[in-house]
Every structure is written in structure tokens, then in C-alpha cells.
Design a protein around this motif. Structure first.
Motif, PDB file in Angstrom:
ATOM      1  N   LYS A   1       5.588  -0.490  27.056  1.00  0.00           N
ATOM      2  CA  LYS A   1       4.492   0.274  26.436  1.00  0.00           C
ATOM      3  C   LYS A   1       4.926   0.768  25.061  1.00  0.00           C
TER       4      LYS A   1
ATOM      5  N   ASP B   1       1.200   6.114  28.719  1.00  0.00           N
ATOM      6  CA  ASP B   1       2.420   6.074  29.536  1.00  0.00           C
ATOM      7  C   ASP B   1       2.037   5.875  31.001  1.00  0.00           C
TER       8      ASP B   1
ATOM      9  N   LYS C   1       7.137  16.161  25.381  1.00  0.00           N
ATOM     10  CA  LYS C   1       5.964  15.350  25.010  1.00  0.00           C
ATOM     11  C   LYS C   1       6.236  13.851  25.074  1.00  0.00           C
TER      12      LYS C   1
HETATM   13 MG    MG Z   1       2.836   9.808  24.090  1.00  0.00          MG
END
Ligand code: MG
Ligand code: ADP
Ligand code: ASP
Length: 436
Positions: free
Chosen positions: A5, A199, A254
Motif C-alpha cells: 500500500k 491502510d 498517525k
Molecule cells: Mg495514512
């Protein structure tokens, strides 16, 4: 098979997309999940906001500016006029679609359709680039396989079945490019997995395919031991347990979406955090590996409200906590930290939509105090209670900072502390200094 990703910054310009293309082409068949180009989803939120407010001129101005940005990127991305003009017409059609809402009644439904355009654009552009470069690539439309149920939870059976079917139709493709973040809901409408949710897409895809590894490529060399936006000199943590990573992601790191770890953990698929800007850096490996007995990292979650209920009736009573928790449940408000004493209980929440009603109901059971603008500081590591000293180290680091709540013992993996927002940076810095 691996799932890779790439986040917004990793595909944030024509140059970055070209780098990603180099990175993913190694002859192995793989899934490539892309976010929208950085800044795009925020711009789409802003455009929707203008539409909500009925300010069509404002929306159109934003749309035109964003379209120009995309056309400029297209101009840099392709070497041939043929691909450039093919991509230009794709880009224009997406922006025409966004403009078409100027005439419609604007609701959450329309907003979600607009928010989906970012990932649809980035994947279309990247796939065409791969094709122009002679790579073997196929586009898997996430809206054809990624689905959430009535409760907003992923429909894992549907995802696996439909994803496999789509993949089978492209058996020879080396690179299977797909959109992160976007999905359909129970009603078949366009929806999403919440901000930062690409994600989660990657990890749901990895779980559906029993992938060998899920790689999250971003703009930093792995999970750092503290928030690099606030603390200087943070360092990447090389190995993390699923539980540790989940705590860090939930409590504010984050780099990972909080929901991303669970599907990987349930299927025991390692997650690797890697840096697109420095592909050879080792990054962070998140897996089931055994404990190290060390404190690994610190994170912080903002916008927390603490509520204290003090009551003589709690003394020697049973059922008190149940009554308190039921009030939060009835307003569908999750609790993060709980601390108790013989005469009262403190809890924290981050969703304050029903704060007023909750406080009102709690007053039946005792005296209620509310502290707003608080921050949960979360210290994460392998900390079974027999390993003496780690609590003392953490509290020692915070000796000069007022700490409103302390919680340990819910798991071996975290100590949570509640401090005022104004003390957050100082607390994170002090912890880094003392612990690492
Ligand atoms: Mg992100
Ligand atoms: P992407 O767009 O690739 O999804 P994000 O912006 O969501 O990337 O996540 C990467 C950012 O997370 C980093 O640039 C960094 O500023 C921030 N971050 C916050 N806490 C951490 C941490 N503990 N370790 C690494 N990065 C962190
Ligand atoms: N593009 C979406 C967002 O900005 C999803 C993601 O980047 O993960 O929130």
C-alpha cells in the motif's frame, strides 16, 4: 503474494508515481493499493463543504483549481501524447462528475461519492503509466469487491469471494492495482473506510488473500519510538508485536490507521512499514514475535474528555460500574481509559457528541466532574508486571507534569496516562528523554 500500500505522499506527484512504479516491478505478482495523491481527499472534503453550504461558485473554483493540478501532473507523467490524452480525458471525466453535483441536493451520499474520486484518479493514472511503460498491470475496482455491512464492519466473505473472482480474470497480470479507502456499503452505495483508511483496505485485502506480507509504504522509515512531529531525535522501532502496534495506532501514531492491525493479526500476516523515499531502509516489522521485555514507543491521542463520577453509593456496592457503563453504551459512546477508587470512577471519551446527555444521566449516581482538552499519552512495550521498574520509569519521567489518570493492567502492552493538552509536548519529550 504480497500486498503493497502506498500512501498519499508516496504517489503525491508524477515523480513519486514513477518511483513507486520502479519499486513495485520485480517480476512477482502482487497487489498494489493506492491512496489518493496527497492533499486530494482534503480538497474533496472542502469541495463537499461548499456544496453543503449551497455555495456552488466556491465549489467550482476549488474543483477547477484541483483539476488544473491533476492536468499538470498528467503532463509530467507520460512520455507519449497517446497516453497523455487518454489520461487527460479520464481526469476530465472525474472532474465533470464532481461538477455534476452542483445541481443536486447535497447529502452524505453525494459527499461519499465525491470523496471516492481521489483514489479512483490516482489508480487510473498509475495503471495507465504502468501500461505506457510496458508493464503487465490490471486495475481491480475496489467498488466491485470491498464492502461493509450494516454496522460498518467489513463483509469479509464477500470481499474474499469478489476479489478472487476479479483477480482470476487477470491471471497473467504482474501488478494488480486497486484503490484504498473506498468501498460500498450494505445498500450498495459508495462509501469509505474513514479517513486514513487505505491502510485498512490493504490489511483487509491481505487477510482475504491470506497474503504472505502486508507492506505499508509511507514517507517515514517505520514506526518511530515517539511522535516525530513533536519530539526531536525519534528513531524507528525495528520490531513490534501486533498488540503493541495496535495500541500505538489507536493512541495516535498517525503512520498506521487504528483498524489496520486486526485483520493482519487474526490471520497472522506480518505487516511491514516502509519508506518510499528510502526503499532500502529496514522499516518496522509488525508480527507475532515473542516479547522483548522493553518499552518500545510512545504515542498520544488528542481531544480527550475525562468524566469523574464520585459517589458514596459505590462503597461496597456491586452493579455501580454497570449502571455507569450502560449510560455510555446507550449513547453509543466508547470509553478509552477507566480508573476506579472505592468512592468513584473516572473514564475518558473522545466522542463528545452526547456529553451533555451523558453527564445529565450520570448525575443520578453521583457528583460529576468533566475535564476537557485532555490528551492520552500511551507508553507501549512488552511490560508484564513481573518486570519491575517500568512503571516507576514512566511516572518518574513525568514527575513535573500534572497527571490526571494512570492506567496499567488491562494488557501487558501499555500504560496510559491522561494529561492536559497544554502539557502534551512536554510529556512526550520527557518520556523520550528518560525512556529511550
Ligand atoms: Mg495514512
Ligand atoms: P500516508 O499518507 O502514507 O498514509 P500518513 O501521513 O498517514 O502517511 O502517516 C505518516 C506520518 O505519520 C509521518 O509522516 C509522521 O509524521 C506521522 N507519525 C506520527 N506518529 C508517528 C510515529 N510514531 N512513527 C512514524 N510516523 C509517525
Ligand atoms: N485518501 C484517504 C485520506 O486521505 C485515505 C488514505 O489516505 O488512507 O484519508
Amino acid at each position: 503474494m504480497k500486498v503493497l500500500k502506498f500512501g498519499g505522499t508516496s504517489v503525491g506527484s508524477a515523480a513519486r508515481m514513477k518511483e513507486v512504479a520502479k519499486l513495485v516491478c520485480n517480476g512477482e505478482r502482487k497487489i498494489v493499493v493506492l491512496s489518493a495523491m496527497s492533499g486530494t481527499t482534503n480538497s474533496l472534503v472542502e469541495i463537499s463543504d461548499y456544496y453543503y453550504k449551497g455555495n456552488t461558485a466556491g465549489a467550482l473554483e476549488k474543483i477547477n483549481a484541483l483539476e488544473q493540478q491533476y492536468l499538470a501532473t498528467v503532463g509530467e507523467l507520460y512520455a507519449t501524447g497517446q497516453y497523455r490524452s487518454e489520461c487527460e480525458s479520464i481526469v476530465r471525466s472525474h472532474f465533470e462528475y464532481i461538477r455534476s453535483f452542483a445541481k443536486a441536493v447535497f447529502t452524505l451520499f453525494e459527499e461519499k461519492a465525491i470523496l471516492a474520486q481521489g483514489e479512483l484518479l490516482s489508480t487510473a493514472m498509475f495503471h495507465l503509466y504502468l501500461q505506457e511503460s510496458g508493464k503487465s498491470s490490471a486495475l481491480l475496482p475496489a467498488l466491485d469487491y470491498m464492502r461493509i455491512d450494516k454496522n460498518g464492519e467489513p463483509d469479509t466473505a464477500y470481499i474474499a469471494e469478489h476479489l478472487e473472482r476479479l483477480m482470476a480474470a487477470h491471471e497473467d497480470a504482474e501488478l494488480l492495482v486497486t484503490q484504498g479507502y473506498i468501498c460500498r456499503n450494505f445498500y450498495g452505495e459508495i462509501d469509505n473506510l474513514q479517513r486514513g483508511g487505505s491502510d485498512y483496505s490493504a490489511s483487509l485485502i491481505g487477510a482475504a488473500l491470506h497474503a504472505e506480507e502486508i507492506q505499508i509504504w509511507t514517507d517515514i522509515d517505520g514506526m518511530h519510538n515517539n511522535d516525530p512531529r513533536i519530539v526531536e531525535g525519534t528513531r524507528p522501532v525495528r520490531l513490534l508485536h501486533f498488540e503493541e502496534a495496535a495500541e500505538l495506532a489507536y493512541f495516535g501514531a498517525k503512520i498506521l490507521h487504528p483498524t489496520c492491525i486486526l485483520p493482519a493479526k487474526l490471520n497472522n500476516i506480518p505487516v511491514r512499514l516502509l519508506n518510499t523515499m528510502e526503499p532500502s531502509a529496514p522499516g518496522t516489522l509488525i508480527s507475532n514475535r515473542m516479547g522483548t521485555g522493553k518499552i518500545e514507543a510512545v504515542a498520544a491521542k488528542d481531544n480527550i474528555t475525562a468524566i469523574k463520577i464520585k459517589s458514596g453509593r459505590m462503597l461496597l456496592a456491586y452493579g455501580f460500574l454497570r449502571k455507569v457503563f450502560e449510560i455510555f453504551e446507550s449513547y453509543r459512546t466508547p470509553i478509552d481509559i477507566v480508573t476506579t477508587s472505592e468512592v468513584g470512577v473516572s473514564v475518558t471519551i473522545d466522542n463528545t457528541r452526547h456529553l451533555h446527555e451523558i453527564v445529565n444521566d450520570l448525575k443520578k449516581f453521583g457528583t460529576v466532574t468533566v475535564d476537557t482538552d485532555m490528551v492520552i499519552v500511551c507508553v507501549v512495550g512488552d511490560m508484564p508486571y513481573e518486570n519491575v521498574g517500568f512503571q516507576a520509569k514512566v511516572l518518574g519521567a513525568l514527575r513535573d507534569i500534572p497527571v490526571r489518570m494512570v492506567s496499567y493492567g488491562g494488557s501487558n502492552y501499555n500504560i496510559s496516562l491522561l494529561v492536559k493538552a497544554e502539557d502534551k509536548a512536554r510529556a512526550l519529550q520527557a518520556l523520550s528523554k528518560e525512556l529511550f
